[in-house]
Write an enzyme that holds these catalytic residues in place. Structure first.
Site, PDB file in Angstrom:
ATOM      1  N   ASP A  33       0.904  -1.211  -0.016  1.00  0.00           N
ATOM      2  CA  ASP A  33      -0.100  -0.194   0.014  1.00  0.00           C
ATOM      3  C   ASP A  33       0.715   1.254  -0.156  1.00  0.00           C
ATOM      4  OD1 ASP A  33      -2.459  -0.975   0.133  1.00  0.00           O
ATOM      5  OD2 ASP A  33      -2.567  -1.330   2.188  1.00  0.00           O
ATOM      6  N   ASP A  90      -4.860  -3.436   4.925  1.00  0.00           N
ATOM      7  CA  ASP A  90      -5.577  -2.944   6.172  1.00  0.00           C
ATOM      8  C   ASP A  90      -7.109  -3.048   6.365  1.00  0.00           C
ATOM      9  OD1 ASP A  90      -6.241  -0.990   4.460  1.00  0.00           O
ATOM     10  OD2 ASP A  90      -6.036   0.493   5.533  1.00  0.00           O
ATOM     11  N   ASP A 131      -9.617  -6.003   2.116  1.00  0.00           N
ATOM     12  CA  ASP A 131      -8.286  -6.542   1.856  1.00  0.00           C
ATOM     13  C   ASP A 131      -8.018  -8.104   2.142  1.00  0.00           C
ATOM     14  OD1 ASP A 131      -7.337  -4.133   0.526  1.00  0.00           O
ATOM     15  OD2 ASP A 131      -6.815  -3.334   2.605  1.00  0.00           O
TER      16      ASP A 131
END
Length: 1015
Positions: free
Chosen positions: A454, A703, A707
């Site tokens: 990310d 997170d 996901d």
């Protein structure tokens, strides 16, 4: 990405609610805008308050360690009174608590005793059964067979020592794994889910595991739902409890045990006409008024949009609340929740993983080899006319040969040392703020060769700041900032990062704060949604109605009817901000339903972490390229990549899904790309899948609840700091510290752990082969063996010395590691042969006229025992490599057993009668088996020489390129035929129809374009 973060450029769904609430400690009871002003004034950065919260975090961590008494080792589970056969059905009278009063403390204890803790964690292992498990497995079963054989032969010394070896391995393995597990468990308190409940008329913040059936839970936006619960009423309307009770008595609520039923009902309703739909709704649950909350159930239903929930509806454990605040009653414990029932389906089917398969293959191969050598020894024994079990006081018999070879050929410490090494490594990682949820994840992390990361919070600091805003001509910056604050969430307990920075930036604009203090009243607040891509607030002040909006620049511009010059300037400014790596938000307002007025743009910047660029270089040097996956616009993503020297091959996710690419071309794009922008969770899953199809071991960070699928799919799923509980549950490793450097440190540590295991396995295979080769050839050629009493001590010393391997210093490989079993076996066989030759040389010298190695006097048995012990113990220094110094624990353990072996040799312990063999040797032996000190020194010197030769050969073998790469997998395997075939099949669909003869048929047809888009 940080938790609760929403991306206004991309259109990630966010929270919706009727009006923005104020809910945080210290602000309860205050009027909304007074509370907002107080928040702006009093806000302190959480890092500044880190010390203040240290004690509470410690208490939380300690709480996770609470369980049964230490002496209750026979109990399992968190509650000694929990009934494993309990169906989880809760008595109806338990579910009638008033939301303002809740249940009493006495009710809590009795209910917890019946249903146990509200958590899905694996049942705590019975410590006694865990200890017994260290006596199970193919290798250990063979050693236990050796115990029975020793007892049958009445070799009580061997019998006792073999049992001692088994007990040593079990005790050390059990204790070290328990210690490591305790470290990890104590840190898990930092990520424990929290919840708000009503008990004895007071709201209490507790750990979610402490919730019991019948508890009144406060569910609010931004939180994770801590249990399966039925919604009662809106938080601000507790008087609606009476209506709830009436509807419940009239049986107007459905069970809703399966969230997929909601989707089916919705789909069915969509296909009906209005009248039919009304009839259908009459038969279903009663949806009164507006929805109380909106729940994100994507992790369990795959539905991307939040689901509206009304009075009487069930919300599900671990799903997220996206909007609203309401009271709900806990229906059952986590074990019996929808998610818990699903999890129970896979219990018992434990994933042994790749590591277990490797250990089993090595163990099986060694067992096959030892059986082969026993057969060879027996065939030789028949030629030497040996008896099966006699004479009793000699080791030269067929069963004694079998016993000796079983002891030396079975690496009893292999399962324990490898598991212990993993457990100790997990404890070390936990101290580095990386919680390993399953030990085999360490092996996966060591082999990872692609890291999909990310951007927000991992590559960047997740510290949004607003730079100088762009203000449209004729507008006031203070009014624009006030409108932006009005169009923000005011739930101070769970502010979104963008709303938070918007509100806190008001400190720089005192006049804007004065505007907010002019008596505003919020009528309706609509958070960000992916359709409109904006946040809107309907509010009133001074008799006027205002609609304030904040959102994606294009969405805000479309609201207004500004002239072309203003529009072009606005667009150019947004493009400029994006090119500079800034995220931009448009701001506009409307008065009394008039024309929308464009105010300008807020520019937000999330700077890269100070250590990120260096860490990325370090990761690339480790053979782990980083691919950035972000929901930001492509211009922002490219600018961030430039700052971090990541490369600028960043593509829009639309190119991946709808860019006309398929098959091999699509896989090539994913492999070549440095990152993807504007990604949704489903894009992450697809990226991971394609990389794995090419043979890459992939790590994925995540997170959010959405996901979870990609974290499960990845070879090593990593839940980053601040991740939701659902993401943490799906991940293999949970990080409590932010940033990419923590992940790279974990990769290095995992490779060091892997190196320890690899070194030990090479060492142990070589040990087995050394004695098997020497002893069997000795049995065949000179009808001689090392006494079984000494053999068991050689095995004991080998295990004692290598217990410390788990604490050894190890180096981290510069590329992703693999087991490379062919290479391990080749090197181990060569080392075993060299050690056997070394032992044969020292035995052969005793046939020389001068007695060879014996200087004054000595025992052949003890000399062989000492030489074998020394060379085998020192072999671990060879296989561990020379890139790091050995730890004091390893050196101390090996020197300790070397000293004991030397004492054995000096004083002739267990040497037996002197050997008189044919051909006759010239060794000067004493009847008591003693060996003189000069001979012992010579043996030490000779053993050092053997070890040096073995080390040189080991070094040269590792320098051979073909051998160094033997067993390595192709990490970029390309199969165009298969990839193109799968891509072609994905474009097909099964159609059901009726032919001209009225016969129903199912045929393959090309999927419709709009259907592909839906997918």
């Amino acid at each position: 990405m940080a938790r609760h973060h929403h991306d206004v450029e991309q259109g990630e769904p966010e929270r919706e609610r009727r009006f923005s609430r104020v809910s945080a400690g210290g602000y309860d009871g205050l009027e909304e805008y007074k509370a907002l002003d107080k928040y702006i004034t009093n806000y302190r950065d959480s890092r500044a308050a880190a010390v203040d919260g240290a004690n509470s975090r410690q208490n939380d961590a300690a709480d996770t360690g609470k369980g049964k008494r230490w002496w209750s080792f026979w109990r399992s589970g968190t509650s000694s009174n929990a009934n494993s056969s309990d169906s989880g059905v809760v008595p109806d009278e338990w579910l009638n608590a008033d939301p303002r009063q809740g249940i009493s403390a006495s009710d809590v204890e009795s209910r917890r005793k019946r249903y146990g803790a509200n958590e899905l964690t694996t049942e705590k292992e019975n410590m006694f059964l865990k200890f017994l498990s260290y006596f199970t497995g193919p290798i250990l079963y063979v050693m236990e067979l050796a115990v029975l054989l020793a007892a049958g032969l009445r070799d009580w010394v061997d019998f006792g020592v073999i049992i001692g070896i088994l007990m040593l391995n079990a005790i050390v393995g059990w204790y070290q794994e328990k210690q490591a597990a305790d470290v990890v468990a104590s840190l898990k308190g930092d990520i424990a889910m929290k919840a708000t409940v009503v008990r004895d008329g007071q709201e209490q913040n507790i750990l979610a595991r402490e919730i019991v059936p019948g508890d009144i839970i406060v569910i609010e936006e931004g939180s994770t739902i801590p249990a399966d619960a039925r919604l009662i009423c809106d938080y601000d309307s507790p008087e609606d409890f009476a209506l709830y009770q009436k509807l419940k008595e009239d049986d107007k609520f459905t069970d809703d045990s399966d969230p997929d039923d909601e989707k089916k009902g919705d789909d069915k309703g969509d296909d009906m006409d209005d009248k039919e739909n009304d009839d259908h709704m009459d038969d279903g649950p009663q949806h009164l008024g507006i929805s109380l909350v909106a729940a994100d159930q994507s992790a369990i239903t795959g539905e991307s949009l939040a689901v509206d929930k009304y009075m009487g509806d069930v919300v599900y454990y671990t799903t997220g609340c996206k909007r609203g605040k309401a009271y709900a009653v806990c229906l059952t414990s986590a074990k019996h929740s929808f998610v818990g029932r699903t999890a129970s389906l896979v219990q018992g089917a434990k994933d042994q993983g790749h590591f277990k398969a490797i250990m089993n293959s090595i163990g099986t191969a060694l067992l096959v080899i030892v059986v082969f050598w026993i057969l060879v020894a027996w065939i030789g024994g028949f030629f030497h006319h040996l008896k099966i079990a006699t004479p009793e006081d000699s080791s030269v018999s067929l069963l004694h040969y079998a016993l000796i070879l079983l002891i030396v050929g079975v690496p009893v410490g292999l399962p324990v040392v490898t598991t212990t090494t993993l457990a100790v490594g997990a404890a070390y990682l936990a101290k580095q703020k990386a919680i390993v949820q399953k030990l085999t994840a360490i092996e996966s992390l060591a082999g990872v060769d692609v890291l999909c990361s990310d951007k927000t919070g991992t590559l960047t600091a997740n510290q949004l700041s607003i730079r100088e805003p762009y203000v449209a001509e004729g507008q006031d910056v203070n009014w624009m900032m006030a409108v932006a604050a009005l169009a923000s969430s005011h739930n101070l307990k769970s502010l979104d990062p963008i709303d938070k920075v918007t509100i806190l930036t008001m400190k720089r604009y005192p006049k804007a704060r004065e505007i907010l203090q002019q008596g505003w009243k919020t009528e309706k607040f609509t958070p960000f949604d992916p359709v409109s891509k904006r946040i809107t607030t309907v509010c009133h002040m001074g008799g006027n109605k205002y609609v304030c909006a904040k959102g994606a620049p294009k969405a805000i511009l479309n609201l207004t009817n500004c002239d072309k010059e203003t529009s072009d300037l606005f667009k150019n400014k947004a493009t400029e901000f994006a090119r500079r790596g800034f995220r931009s938000l448009g701001v506009a307002y409307q008065v009394n339903d008039g024309e929308w007025i464009l105010l300008g743009l807020l520019s937000m910047f999330d700077p890269p972490r100070e250590d990120t660029a260096q860490t990325i270089v370090e990761a690339q040097q480790l053979g782990v390229p980083v691919k950035m996956l972000t929901g930001d616009a492509i211009a922002i993503a490219k600018e961030t990549c430039k700052m971090l020297a990541l490369g600028t091959k960043v593509y829009n996710s639309q190119k991946l899904i709808h860019g006309g690419l398929s098959g091999t071309t699509q896989h090539d794009l994913v492999e070549r790309a440095d990152g993807f922008a504007e990604v949704f969770p489903e894009h992450k899953y697809q990226v991971v899948e394609m990389l794995q199809q090419r043979g890459h071991l992939t790590a994925m960070t995540g997170d959010g609840v959405n996901d979870a699928p990609s974290l499960k799919k990845a070879d090593c799923g990593i839940a980053v700091e601040g991740a939701s509980e659902a993401a943490q549950a799906a991940a293999d490793i949970v990080f409590l510290a932010p940033g990419l450097s923590t992940i790279v440190l974990a990769i290095k540590t995992a490779r060091q752990i892997f190196q320890r295991m690899k070194a030990y396995i090479q060492y142990r295979i070589a040990l087995c082969l050394h004695l098997e080769i020497y002893l069997v050839t000795s049995m065949l050629i000179i009808n001689e063996t090392i006494r079984v009493e000494l053999i068991v001590f050689i095995a004991l010393f080998a295990d004692l010395a290598t217990v410390a391997v788990a604490y050894d210093n190890a180096h981290s490989e510069a590329r992703p590691v693999e087991w490379q079993l062919p290479k391990i076996w080749i090197i181990s066989v060569v080392l075993g042969i060299l050690l056997a030759l070394g032992t044969w040389v020292i035995r052969g010298t005793m046939y020389l006229p001068n007695g060879g190695v014996i200087q004054n006097f000595g025992s052949i048995q003890e000399i062989l025992f000492l030489e074998v012990s020394l060379t085998e113990n020192w072999l671990i220094f060879v296989t561990r490599g020379g890139k790091t110094w050995p730890s004091w624990q390893l050196v101390g353990a090996i020197l300790g057993v070397d000293a004991i072996a030397t004492i054995f040799c000096l004083f002739g312990w267990l040497s037996g009668e002197p050997i008189i063999d044919v051909p006759f040797d010239h060794a000067k032996q004493r009847g008591d088996g003693w060996t003189d000190i000069v001979t012992v020194v010579v043996i030490w010197g000779y053993s050092i020489g053997v070890t040096i030769v073995v080390a040189i050969v080991y070094f040269l073998l590792n320098r051979i390129t073909w051998l160094d790469n033997l067993g390595r997998k192709n990490r970029s395997h390309k199969d165009p035929a298969i990839e193109n075939m799968i891509a072609a099949l994905s474009k097909l669909a099964i159609e059901h129809g009726t032919d001209k003869h009225g016969v129903e048929r199912y045929v393959l047809a090309t999927r419709a374009a709009e259907e592909e888009d839906d997918d």
